[in-house]
Scaffold this motif. Structure first.
Motif, PDB file in Angstrom:
ATOM      1  N   GLU A 264       8.871 -26.789   7.554  1.00  0.00           N
ATOM      2  CA  GLU A 264       8.291 -25.437   6.771  1.00  0.00           C
ATOM      3  C   GLU A 264       9.069 -25.320   5.617  1.00  0.00           C
ATOM      4  O   GLU A 264      10.182 -25.854   5.097  1.00  0.00           O
ATOM      5  CB  GLU A 264       9.419 -24.622   7.628  1.00  0.00           C
ATOM      6  CG  GLU A 264       8.948 -23.271   7.518  1.00  0.00           C
ATOM      7  CD  GLU A 264       9.343 -22.165   6.966  1.00  0.00           C
ATOM      8  OE1 GLU A 264       8.557 -22.395   6.030  1.00  0.00           O
ATOM      9  OE2 GLU A 264      10.583 -22.188   6.945  1.00  0.00           O
ATOM     10  N   LEU A 265       7.577 -25.349   4.218  1.00  0.00           N
ATOM     11  CA  LEU A 265       7.791 -25.358   3.220  1.00  0.00           C
ATOM     12  C   LEU A 265       7.640 -24.353   2.685  1.00  0.00           C
ATOM     13  O   LEU A 265       7.459 -24.186   0.738  1.00  0.00           O
ATOM     14  CB  LEU A 265       6.813 -26.822   2.861  1.00  0.00           C
ATOM     15  CG  LEU A 265       7.061 -28.081   3.535  1.00  0.00           C
ATOM     16  CD1 LEU A 265       5.785 -29.212   3.138  1.00  0.00           C
ATOM     17  CD2 LEU A 265       8.120 -28.383   3.231  1.00  0.00           C
ATOM     18  N   GLY A 266       7.627 -23.140   2.970  1.00  0.00           N
ATOM     19  CA  GLY A 266       7.302 -21.704   2.210  1.00  0.00           C
ATOM     20  C   GLY A 266       6.018 -21.105   2.538  1.00  0.00           C
ATOM     21  O   GLY A 266       4.881 -21.526   3.478  1.00  0.00           O
ATOM     22  N   GLY A 267       5.892 -19.577   1.506  1.00  0.00           N
ATOM     23  CA  GLY A 267       4.184 -19.618   2.117  1.00  0.00           C
ATOM     24  C   GLY A 267       4.067 -18.653   0.255  1.00  0.00           C
ATOM     25  O   GLY A 267       5.065 -18.469   0.120  1.00  0.00           O
ATOM     26  N   LYS A 268       3.034 -18.379   0.652  1.00  0.00           N
ATOM     27  CA  LYS A 268       2.337 -17.209  -0.394  1.00  0.00           C
ATOM     28  C   LYS A 268       1.525 -15.958  -0.094  1.00  0.00           C
ATOM     29  O   LYS A 268       0.875 -15.575  -0.200  1.00  0.00           O
ATOM     30  CB  LYS A 268       1.624 -17.604  -0.964  1.00  0.00           C
ATOM     31  CG  LYS A 268       1.510 -16.691  -2.967  1.00  0.00           C
ATOM     32  CD  LYS A 268       3.040 -16.321  -3.547  1.00  0.00           C
ATOM     33  CE  LYS A 268       2.275 -15.179  -4.782  1.00  0.00           C
ATOM     34  NZ  LYS A 268       4.216 -14.899  -5.396  1.00  0.00           N
ATOM     35  N   SER A 269       2.120 -15.416   1.231  1.00  0.00           N
ATOM     36  CA  SER A 269       1.963 -14.044   2.536  1.00  0.00           C
ATOM     37  C   SER A 269       1.151 -13.053   2.329  1.00  0.00           C
ATOM     38  O   SER A 269       1.653 -12.307   1.370  1.00  0.00           O
ATOM     39  CB  SER A 269       2.427 -14.120   3.537  1.00  0.00           C
ATOM     40  OG  SER A 269       2.991 -15.385   3.847  1.00  0.00           O
ATOM     41  N   PRO A 270       0.095 -13.175   2.321  1.00  0.00           N
ATOM     42  CA  PRO A 270      -0.688 -11.190   2.514  1.00  0.00           C
ATOM     43  C   PRO A 270       0.000 -10.526   3.189  1.00  0.00           C
ATOM     44  O   PRO A 270       0.015 -11.102   4.358  1.00  0.00           O
ATOM     45  CB  PRO A 270      -1.804 -12.383   1.682  1.00  0.00           C
ATOM     46  CG  PRO A 270      -2.417 -13.539   3.603  1.00  0.00           C
ATOM     47  CD  PRO A 270      -1.159 -13.970   3.347  1.00  0.00           C
ATOM     48  N   LEU A 271      -0.480  -9.469   2.521  1.00  0.00           N
ATOM     49  CA  LEU A 271      -0.139  -8.079   3.357  1.00  0.00           C
ATOM     50  C   LEU A 271      -1.937  -7.648   3.179  1.00  0.00           C
ATOM     51  O   LEU A 271      -1.660  -6.988   2.235  1.00  0.00           O
ATOM     52  CB  LEU A 271       1.146  -7.390   3.349  1.00  0.00           C
ATOM     53  CG  LEU A 271       0.960  -6.086   4.289  1.00  0.00           C
ATOM     54  CD1 LEU A 271       2.730  -6.217   4.248  1.00  0.00           C
ATOM     55  CD2 LEU A 271       0.320  -4.279   4.020  1.00  0.00           C
ATOM     56  N   VAL A 272      -2.454  -7.607   4.370  1.00  0.00           N
ATOM     57  CA  VAL A 272      -3.658  -7.251   4.156  1.00  0.00           C
ATOM     58  C   VAL A 272      -4.115  -5.831   4.246  1.00  0.00           C
ATOM     59  O   VAL A 272      -3.622  -5.790   5.401  1.00  0.00           O
ATOM     60  CB  VAL A 272      -4.957  -8.028   4.347  1.00  0.00           C
ATOM     61  CG1 VAL A 272      -6.306  -7.203   3.755  1.00  0.00           C
ATOM     62  CG2 VAL A 272      -5.540  -9.383   3.867  1.00  0.00           C
ATOM     63  N   ALA A 273      -4.567  -5.054   3.304  1.00  0.00           N
ATOM     64  CA  ALA A 273      -4.408  -3.264   4.301  1.00  0.00           C
ATOM     65  C   ALA A 273      -5.682  -2.658   4.111  1.00  0.00           C
ATOM     66  O   ALA A 273      -6.136  -2.115   2.857  1.00  0.00           O
ATOM     67  CB  ALA A 273      -3.941  -2.444   4.014  1.00  0.00           C
ATOM     68  N   PHE A 274      -6.822  -1.912   5.001  1.00  0.00           N
ATOM     69  CA  PHE A 274      -7.457  -1.632   5.055  1.00  0.00           C
ATOM     70  C   PHE A 274      -7.874  -0.138   4.974  1.00  0.00           C
ATOM     71  O   PHE A 274      -6.616   0.193   4.948  1.00  0.00           O
ATOM     72  CB  PHE A 274      -8.529  -2.252   6.101  1.00  0.00           C
ATOM     73  CG  PHE A 274      -9.021  -3.413   6.540  1.00  0.00           C
ATOM     74  CD1 PHE A 274     -10.153  -3.897   6.538  1.00  0.00           C
ATOM     75  CD2 PHE A 274      -8.306  -4.918   7.319  1.00  0.00           C
ATOM     76  CE1 PHE A 274      -9.980  -5.603   6.197  1.00  0.00           C
ATOM     77  CE2 PHE A 274      -8.379  -6.071   7.437  1.00  0.00           C
ATOM     78  CZ  PHE A 274      -9.326  -6.496   6.375  1.00  0.00           C
ATOM     79  N   GLU A 275      -9.148   0.137   4.723  1.00  0.00           N
ATOM     80  CA  GLU A 275      -9.277   1.704   4.197  1.00  0.00           C
ATOM     81  C   GLU A 275      -8.874   2.654   4.778  1.00  0.00           C
ATOM     82  O   GLU A 275      -8.579   3.441   4.984  1.00  0.00           O
ATOM     83  CB  GLU A 275     -10.597   2.002   3.658  1.00  0.00           C
ATOM     84  CG  GLU A 275     -11.780   1.828   4.762  1.00  0.00           C
ATOM     85  CD  GLU A 275     -12.758   0.482   4.997  1.00  0.00           C
ATOM     86  OE1 GLU A 275     -13.370   0.552   5.350  1.00  0.00           O
ATOM     87  OE2 GLU A 275     -11.649  -0.541   4.628  1.00  0.00           O
ATOM     88  N   ASP A 276      -8.802   2.364   6.429  1.00  0.00           N
ATOM     89  CA  ASP A 276      -8.599   3.151   7.479  1.00  0.00           C
ATOM     90  C   ASP A 276      -6.824   2.580   7.607  1.00  0.00           C
ATOM     91  O   ASP A 276      -5.794   3.762   8.471  1.00  0.00           O
ATOM     92  CB  ASP A 276      -8.810   2.836   8.396  1.00  0.00           C
ATOM     93  CG  ASP A 276      -8.855   1.569   9.397  1.00  0.00           C
ATOM     94  OD1 ASP A 276      -8.243   0.512   8.244  1.00  0.00           O
ATOM     95  OD2 ASP A 276      -9.256   1.581  10.484  1.00  0.00           O
ATOM     96  N   ALA A 277      -5.715   2.331   6.774  1.00  0.00           N
ATOM     97  CA  ALA A 277      -4.303   2.645   8.035  1.00  0.00           C
ATOM     98  C   ALA A 277      -3.808   3.605   6.990  1.00  0.00           C
ATOM     99  O   ALA A 277      -4.057   4.076   5.642  1.00  0.00           O
ATOM    100  CB  ALA A 277      -3.646   1.163   7.318  1.00  0.00           C
ATOM    101  N   ASP A 278      -2.518   4.090   7.297  1.00  0.00           N
ATOM    102  CA  ASP A 278      -2.128   4.988   6.973  1.00  0.00           C
ATOM    103  C   ASP A 278      -0.835   4.391   5.753  1.00  0.00           C
ATOM    104  O   ASP A 278      -0.567   3.370   5.587  1.00  0.00           O
ATOM    105  CB  ASP A 278      -1.342   5.421   8.102  1.00  0.00           C
ATOM    106  CG  ASP A 278      -0.582   5.997   7.823  1.00  0.00           C
ATOM    107  OD1 ASP A 278       0.023   6.824   6.246  1.00  0.00           O
ATOM    108  OD2 ASP A 278       1.276   6.723   7.948  1.00  0.00           O
ATOM    109  N   PRO A 279      -1.450   4.979   4.291  1.00  0.00           N
ATOM    110  CA  PRO A 279      -0.881   4.919   3.427  1.00  0.00           C
ATOM    111  C   PRO A 279       0.682   4.592   3.333  1.00  0.00           C
ATOM    112  O   PRO A 279       1.395   3.587   2.508  1.00  0.00           O
ATOM    113  CB  PRO A 279      -1.252   5.810   2.138  1.00  0.00           C
ATOM    114  CG  PRO A 279      -2.673   6.151   2.741  1.00  0.00           C
ATOM    115  CD  PRO A 279      -2.356   6.201   4.629  1.00  0.00           C
ATOM    116  N   GLU A 280       1.235   5.305   4.246  1.00  0.00           N
ATOM    117  CA  GLU A 280       2.810   5.664   4.198  1.00  0.00           C
ATOM    118  C   GLU A 280       3.411   3.813   5.011  1.00  0.00           C
ATOM    119  O   GLU A 280       4.508   3.304   4.259  1.00  0.00           O
ATOM    120  CB  GLU A 280       3.195   6.969   4.770  1.00  0.00           C
ATOM    121  CG  GLU A 280       4.711   6.605   4.844  1.00  0.00           C
ATOM    122  CD  GLU A 280       5.697   6.947   3.511  1.00  0.00           C
ATOM    123  OE1 GLU A 280       6.206   7.449   3.107  1.00  0.00           O
ATOM    124  OE2 GLU A 280       4.826   8.013   2.240  1.00  0.00           O
ATOM    125  N   ALA A 281       2.638   3.931   5.953  1.00  0.00           N
ATOM    126  CA  ALA A 281       2.818   2.993   6.490  1.00  0.00           C
ATOM    127  C   ALA A 281       2.385   1.977   5.913  1.00  0.00           C
ATOM    128  O   ALA A 281       3.409   0.601   6.029  1.00  0.00           O
ATOM    129  CB  ALA A 281       2.499   2.891   7.840  1.00  0.00           C
TER     130      ALA A 281
END
Length: 494
Positions: A264-281
């Motif tokens: 298990e060597l680590g990562g550079k993990s993405p969090l992808v937010a689409f246009e319909d997502a709640d901005p506060e969340a």
């Protein structure tokens, strides 16, 4: 002593009573063969607070001899007995949870709340694999003849566990718990900056009824203790968590012995937010995806990939939340604790300094700092970088600190391309109200785990591990048992 008493004692004396200063071999704390010692530093102050054994190949040999004997004993225990002892270990960890959490916080620099969560999760890991210990069944196979054929699952033997410094307790337990459930024994080499919880837990395993020799702990450096351990032919499987470079060296070391390996060597993990997502969340999710444990998490959401229409709604919220985080010594239970070592602090600061030099906009943070109460320790401000260039090293390289790279996208295809745009493939998060799109994008992103609308969703019941340069093999879940068992086929001719 209660947690409050331990914390008071520490701040009054600069140390904690009862910390082990030797290896744990054959059921007891023993002195290192060469007599060497190392200092352990408190990241929250930058000062040493205790010493521990500096192990070498002779200590590793003693531990492996003990582990081989322990394996012969433990592998013959009835599965129901292994189940009982693992459940007792879980109860014992809970009884000593406050002491373990204080030591974990002090050793690693993380907040006391985070350390308490790690200890609670570790107890749950032992319970989970206790439930599997007596259910490791084979299967009956119909060969279409009078022959009777079936499979059995056997423990692989002595296992080695190289444990990182960011999660000393939970990474230790997620390796040894399934190994013990399968009937294996273990030799553990904790990180040289976080040795103590592994030693304390090893003592508690004996208290809970685990036979001596089944789990042994050798402390010291990777060169002097870790390298001879992973290269030893008596080891049947190595579980390693750490950097890509060290993982490659471990692969080379185990190859001549054809030893099993989980990386298990680590990562550079993405969090992808689409246009319909709640901005506060999205802002809340991104905040804790990167700033939990001061960003020192292999699966941290270190890249926020926003739909271009969502950028202006999310970033001001996120910057405001990041600036409001309180830093401080882990035992004072801040929002964000220290960086684990001076060397790692320099590495994190170097990434941000180079980004500044390239003209990357720093939306907040970007500076080395200290504990505001004492003026000491190894701290780095929560930092957010505006990084439109997908080839920038802040986007492609693992910083392993509280540094978030922000990107934008215009459509789903570009979102997936950006999510898959590094050499790592460990975790990913998706924020959207569209279930169909969530499933479609989750399948398209190369990652071992994908969560939707909660970056830290999931748990120990799910397999954890990565693809590509994030490594191979899976820990946690029932899949976590696979590394520690092997199938044997038996056929009786008619």
């Amino acid at each position: 002593m209660t947690a409050d008493e331990l914390i008071t004692t520490y701040f009054e004396t600069g140390t904690l009573p009862g910390l082990p200063d030797g290896h744990f071999i054959d059921g007891a704390i023993v002195a290192p063969a060469a007599g060497g010692k190392m200092e352990s530093f408190d990241p929250g102050t930058g000062r040493p607070y205790a010493s521990f054994a500096a192990g070498d190949a002779e200590d590793v040999d003693r531990a492996l001899v003990s582990a081989r004997t322990g394996f012969e004993t433990w592998s013959r225990r009835a599965p129901a007995e292994r189940c009982r002892i693992l459940n007792e270990i879980a109860r014992t960890l809970r009884a000593h949870a406050e002491r373990l959490a204080v030591v974990e916080s002090l050793d690693s620099g993380k907040s006391l709340a985070e350390a308490r969560g790690d200890v609670a999760g570790s107890a749950r890991l032992f319970e989970y694999y206790a439930g599997a210990a007596d259910k490791l069944d084979g299967r009956s196979v119909n060969l279409g003849s009078d022959a009777a054929a079936f499979t059995i699952r056997e423990p692989v033997g002595v296992t080695a566990h190289i444990v990182p410094w960011n999660y000393p307790t939970s990474t230790l337990v997620r390796g040894i718990a399934p190994a013990l459930a399968a009937g294996c024994s273990a030799v553990v080499k904790p990180a040289e900056t976080t040795p103590f919880t592994a030693l304390l837990i090893a003592e508690l395993l004996i208290e809970a009824g685990l036979p001596a020799g089944v789990v042994n702990v050798v402390t010291g450096t990777g060169t002097e203790a870790g390298a001879p351990l992973v290269a030893d032919s008596r080891v049947a499987h190595v579980t390693f968590t750490g950097s890509v470079g060290t993982g490659v060296n471990v692969m080379r070391a185990v190859a001549p012995n054809v030893t099993g390996l989980t990386l298990e060597l680590g990562g550079k993990s993405p969090l992808v937010a689409f246009e319909d997502a709640d901005p506060e969340a999205v802002a809340d999710g991104a905040l804790w995806a990167i700033f939990s444990n001061s960003g020192q998490i292999c699966s941290a959401g270190s890249r926020l990939i926003l739909h271009e229409s969502l950028r202006d709604a999310v970033l001001p919220r996120l910057v405001e939340k990041a600036r409001a985080l309180k830093l401080g010594h882990g035992l004072r239970n801040p929002d964000m604790g220290a960086i684990n070592s001076a060397a790692h602090l320099d590495k994190v600061a170097g990434f941000v300094s180079r980004a500044r030099g390239r003209g990357v906009e720093i939306l907040t943070g970007g500076t080395v700092t200290t504990d505001p109460e004492s003026g000491s320790g190894w701290f780095f401000e929560p930092t957010i970088l505006d990084t439109p260039d997908p080839a920038d090293e802040a986007v492609t390289q693992e910083i392993f600190g509280p540094v978030l790279a922000v990107q934008t996208f215009s459509d789903e295809e570009e979102a997936v391309a950006r999510a898959n745009g590094t050499e790592f493939a460990l975790n990913a998060g998706i924020y959207t109200r569209d279930t169909g799109r969530a499933l479609r994008v989750a399948r398209a992103i190369d990652a071992g785990q994908v969560t939707v609308n909660d970056y830290w969703a999931g748990g120990i019941e799910l397999p954890f591990g990565g693809n590509r340069k994030s490594g191979f093999g899976r820990e946690k879940g029932l899949e976590g048992l696979d590394a520690y068992t092997r199938a044997k086929a038996i056929t009786l001719a008619g």
